[in-house]
Design an enzyme around this catalytic site. Structure first.
Site, PDB file in Angstrom:
ATOM      1  N   ARG A   1       0.974  -1.158  -0.101  1.00  0.00           N
ATOM      2  CA  ARG A   1      -0.079   0.037   0.067  1.00  0.00           C
ATOM      3  C   ARG A   1       0.895   1.278   0.055  1.00  0.00           C
ATOM      4  O   ARG A   1       0.320   2.305  -0.042  1.00  0.00           O
ATOM      5  CB  ARG A   1      -1.166  -0.074   1.164  1.00  0.00           C
ATOM      6  CG  ARG A   1      -1.937  -1.140   1.037  1.00  0.00           C
ATOM      7  CD  ARG A   1      -2.908  -1.054   2.110  1.00  0.00           C
ATOM      8  NE  ARG A   1      -3.779  -2.248   1.902  1.00  0.00           N
ATOM      9  CZ  ARG A   1      -3.727  -3.581   2.294  1.00  0.00           C
ATOM     10  NH1 ARG A   1      -2.675  -3.845   3.269  1.00  0.00           N
ATOM     11  NH2 ARG A   1      -4.207  -4.574   2.077  1.00  0.00           N
TER      12      ARG A   1
ATOM     13  N   GLY B   1      -1.077 -10.839   9.155  1.00  0.00           N
ATOM     14  CA  GLY B   1      -0.937 -12.187   9.200  1.00  0.00           C
ATOM     15  C   GLY B   1      -2.023 -12.758  10.122  1.00  0.00           C
ATOM     16  O   GLY B   1      -1.747 -13.929  10.821  1.00  0.00           O
TER      17      GLY B   1
ATOM     18  N   ASN C   1      -8.823  -9.078  13.287  1.00  0.00           N
ATOM     19  CA  ASN C   1      -9.487 -10.043  14.247  1.00  0.00           C
ATOM     20  C   ASN C   1      -8.776 -10.959  14.914  1.00  0.00           C
ATOM     21  O   ASN C   1      -7.540 -11.151  15.058  1.00  0.00           O
ATOM     22  CB  ASN C   1     -10.307 -10.995  13.091  1.00  0.00           C
ATOM     23  CG  ASN C   1      -9.074 -11.824  12.421  1.00  0.00           C
ATOM     24  OD1 ASN C   1      -8.490 -11.049  11.471  1.00  0.00           O
ATOM     25  ND2 ASN C   1      -8.681 -13.032  12.517  1.00  0.00           N
TER      26      ASN C   1
ATOM     27  N   ASP D   1     -14.834 -12.017  11.709  1.00  0.00           N
ATOM     28  CA  ASP D   1     -13.616 -11.399  11.286  1.00  0.00           C
ATOM     29  C   ASP D   1     -13.822 -10.209  10.879  1.00  0.00           C
ATOM     30  O   ASP D   1     -13.449  -9.476   9.762  1.00  0.00           O
ATOM     31  CB  ASP D   1     -13.232 -12.078   9.708  1.00  0.00           C
ATOM     32  CG  ASP D   1     -11.941 -11.727   9.122  1.00  0.00           C
ATOM     33  OD1 ASP D   1     -10.934 -11.422   9.849  1.00  0.00           O
ATOM     34  OD2 ASP D   1     -11.944 -11.883   7.922  1.00  0.00           O
TER      35      ASP D   1
ATOM     36  N   TRP E   1     -13.407  -0.777  -3.808  1.00  0.00           N
ATOM     37  CA  TRP E   1     -12.131  -1.207  -2.998  1.00  0.00           C
ATOM     38  C   TRP E   1     -10.753  -0.491  -3.083  1.00  0.00           C
ATOM     39  O   TRP E   1      -9.829  -0.712  -2.791  1.00  0.00           O
ATOM     40  CB  TRP E   1     -11.489  -2.677  -3.770  1.00  0.00           C
ATOM     41  CG  TRP E   1     -10.928  -3.431  -2.869  1.00  0.00           C
ATOM     42  CD1 TRP E   1      -9.543  -3.986  -2.781  1.00  0.00           C
ATOM     43  CD2 TRP E   1     -11.504  -4.381  -1.525  1.00  0.00           C
ATOM     44  NE1 TRP E   1      -9.167  -4.713  -1.752  1.00  0.00           N
ATOM     45  CE2 TRP E   1     -10.615  -5.063  -1.108  1.00  0.00           C
ATOM     46  CE3 TRP E   1     -12.778  -4.345  -1.222  1.00  0.00           C
ATOM     47  CZ2 TRP E   1     -10.613  -5.938   0.006  1.00  0.00           C
ATOM     48  CZ3 TRP E   1     -13.027  -4.979  -0.072  1.00  0.00           C
ATOM     49  CH2 TRP E   1     -12.070  -5.982   0.573  1.00  0.00           C
TER      50      TRP E   1
ATOM     51  N   ALA F   1      -8.374  -8.517  -2.052  1.00  0.00           N
ATOM     52  CA  ALA F   1      -8.967  -9.769  -1.408  1.00  0.00           C
ATOM     53  C   ALA F   1     -10.202 -10.243  -2.076  1.00  0.00           C
ATOM     54  O   ALA F   1     -10.772 -11.405  -2.124  1.00  0.00           O
ATOM     55  CB  ALA F   1      -9.572  -9.440  -0.066  1.00  0.00           C
TER      56      ALA F   1
END
Length: 588
Positions: free
Chosen positions: A139, A199, A283, A325, A495, A559
């Protein structure tokens, strides 16, 4: 560069002010703390992710405005080249006649601002076993001194000379084989380099790290899972205990806190007024919430950190005991309202939060999407959600043969009412501009156990659109009243990020390939341009001489095509790409 690093190693004990003075004196072209603090007001450069450390993504420029934007045309375009396309989520940085822009697969380019010619490229050598959950994206970078610094998919930080692209320092952050990676742009605050880790789907432990940006040496680390010890580091690099985050086992049962997730994968913001850095956390791990009764601090939260000490000054948990999530990793954008400093956050869980930036006290919370099934509202007195019990996926130990819990339909879907695409705030209109998505999911829990480097979910899911005519919606949100002032529906999920300007404009991109400009007050579309691939990155603007420019990276991915279920099928016609487009006004 070796000599420079030795010098910095000697002076690191002098303190940040002395270090900043040395950096400033070394080269007038170097990026300083003062420049970073004022970059949002300086139209000649874009020195940080968020177009300012506060993350407002607002420009005071007016040459390109609601009257002139129809004349916006391409000035140049630069291709990232090769076969390495996939998702391109990078925000360019602009400084000293150069654009610094990262690309998929841990690449970074320096491009001449006037001509679009490549000045240099650095391509990080990635191992075969990297495990990014959500595409091979990056990003953006950070600028400090004469360096440009970015994170890699195998969890390294790399600092390059801005003029040559040569490596000045490189530091391993963590073990990619254990699921760690880096996708966010680093943040410079008070002369320190602040970074998070990605991760959360692999049972890693989230944290924020502070480093000397000129050497890469650690200054402090702060875990974002309750029970883990923070550290500070002396001049020899020795770790010194700096207090546990929270209290061991207070909100986490058993040993699950040891692999608790809460990754800080979107990076942070910093407010010079409050002197605090704000990091969102992801999460808790695993997704199966029945394994971890309790709030599971500090997952799915906003954590405010003292930059000098690495101590948590306050934390607000958006989704306690998250079962869907609903990462709280989204950006916390500070702004002024009624004479006080607040932060706005459009959370993945579907609620928009307005929080006192100094104390963490909740001021307001309201939905910014149309369907939310997990909670009916947020209690403004306690700050806690009013859960809908039937909205939580069931306990698999109570299901048939103990293999699968009750399936529920949940909205938003786990990709969130807003995901990585950053919103913008305009102090001119006093509105937030939020790229929202309307979708839901069938979700169920399954038994799971931790295995290093393996997916650590304990859940299955299928994402579904909620409406026939749109998924994405660009929405102008009033943080004081909670009112949606206007919206623009979009067939595919949004997005890419947003930018607002003093020219009464809001810029944003769509997966269909368009960069669009709309009226900031009404949402009326005023201009659009087809970039040739989906836009999943935030635009920027700057002025060089007497000319204002706008830039955006184009390249479909991220994603959605990987995890989107029925939604992914709906947009599988979109083509990949990898380029940056730059625009200016055509002559009358």
């Amino acid at each position: 560069m070796i000599v420079q690093k030795k010098i910095m190693g000697i002076v690191v004990g002098l303190g940040l002010a002395s270090l900043a003075s040395l950096v400033q004196a070394a080269d007038v072209g170097n990026v300083t703390n003062a420049m970073l603090d004022s970059t949002a007001k300086n139209p000649a450069s874009v020195l940080s992710f968020g177009m300012g450390t506060q993350g407002q993504r607002y420009s005071p420029l007016t040459q390109i405005n609601d009257k002139t934007v129809a004349r916006l045309v391409p000035a140049w375009s630069f291709s990232f080249g090769g076969e390495k396309q996939r998702g391109q989520e990078s925000q360019p940085l602009i400084h000293n006649g150069k654009m610094f822009v990262t690309a998929s697969y841990s690449r970074i380019f320096a491009v001449d601002l006037k001509t679009g010619a490549k000045l240099w490229k650095y391509e990080h050598r990635l191992p075969d076993g990297i495990m990014p959950c959500c595409d091979v994206v990056n990003r953006g970078a950070a600028l400090y001194g004469n360096l440009v610094i970015f994170g890699t998919l195998d969890a390294y930080l790399v600092a390059l000379d801005q003029n040559t692209g040569k490596i000045v320092w490189k530091e391993k952050v963590d073990d990619y084989a254990a699921g760690y990676s880096m996708t966010a742009a680093p943040l410079i605050a008070e002369g320190l380099l602040l970074t998070g880790v990605s991760g959360g789907e692999f049972g890693i432990v989230g944290r924020v790290e502070a480093r000397n940006p000129m050497t890469g040496d650690l200054v402090w680390t702060r875990p974002t899972v309750e029970g883990h010890m923070g550290h500070r580091y002396d001049k020899d690099g020795k770790a010194i205990d700096n207090g546990i985050s929270g209290t061991v086992n207070k909100t986490w049962p058993g040993d699950l806190w040891k692999t608790g997730g809460a990754s800080t994968w979107m990076g942070g913001t910093y407010d010079p007024q409050t002197k605090l850095a704000y990091f969102g956390t992801g999460n808790p791990a695993p997704w199966n919430s029945h394994l971890r009764p309790g709030d599971n601090l500090y997952s799915s939260s906003t954590v405010a950190l003292d930059v000098k000490t690495g101590q948590i000054k306050w934390a607000y948990q958006n989704t306690p005991n998250d079962a869907w999530d609903f990462d709280g990793a989204n950006e916390f954008v500070t702004f002024d309202m009624d004479g006080k400093r607040y932060g706005g956050k459009a959370d993945r869980n579907g609620f928009f939060y307005v929080i006192d930036a100094s104390t963490g006290k909740l001021q307001n919370a309201f939905p910014f999407v149309k369907k939310i099934t997990w909670a009916s509202s947020i209690d403004l007195k306690t700050g806690r959600p009013n859960y809908i019990a039937a909205g939580r996926p069931g306990d698999p130990t109570k299901g048939e043969e103990g293999k699968k819990g009750t399936t529920v339909f949940a909205a938003p879907a786990f990709l969130g009412a807003k995901n990585q695409m950053p919103m913008a705030y305009s102090p001119q209109t006093k509105l937030f501009y939020v790229p929202a998505n309307e979708w839901g999911m069938d979700i169920w829990n399954e038994p799971i156990s931790y295995k290093k480097g393996g997916a650590f979910l304990g859940a299955g899911f299928t994402i579904k659109p909620l409406f026939d005519d749109y998924i994405g919606a660009m929405r102008a949100v009033d943080p004081k009243t909670g009112k949606i002032v206007w919206e623009i529906k979009n067939n595919a999920p949004l997005w890419g990020g947003v930018m607002s300007t003093a020219g009464n404009l809001v810029f944003y991109g769509t997966p269909e390939g368009f960069l669009k400009a709309v009226d900031a007050k009404t949402g009326k579309e005023l201009w659009k341009f087809q970039t040739g691939s989906g836009v999943v990155a935030p635009p920027v603007t700057w002025q060089d001489g007497d000319t204002q420019y706008v830039a955006v990276v184009s390249g479909w991915g991220g994603a959605v095509p990987l995890w989107g279920g029925e939604v992914a099928k709906k947009v599988n016609f979109l083509e990949q790409g990898g380029s940056v487009w730059v625009f200016k006004l055509a002559s009358k």
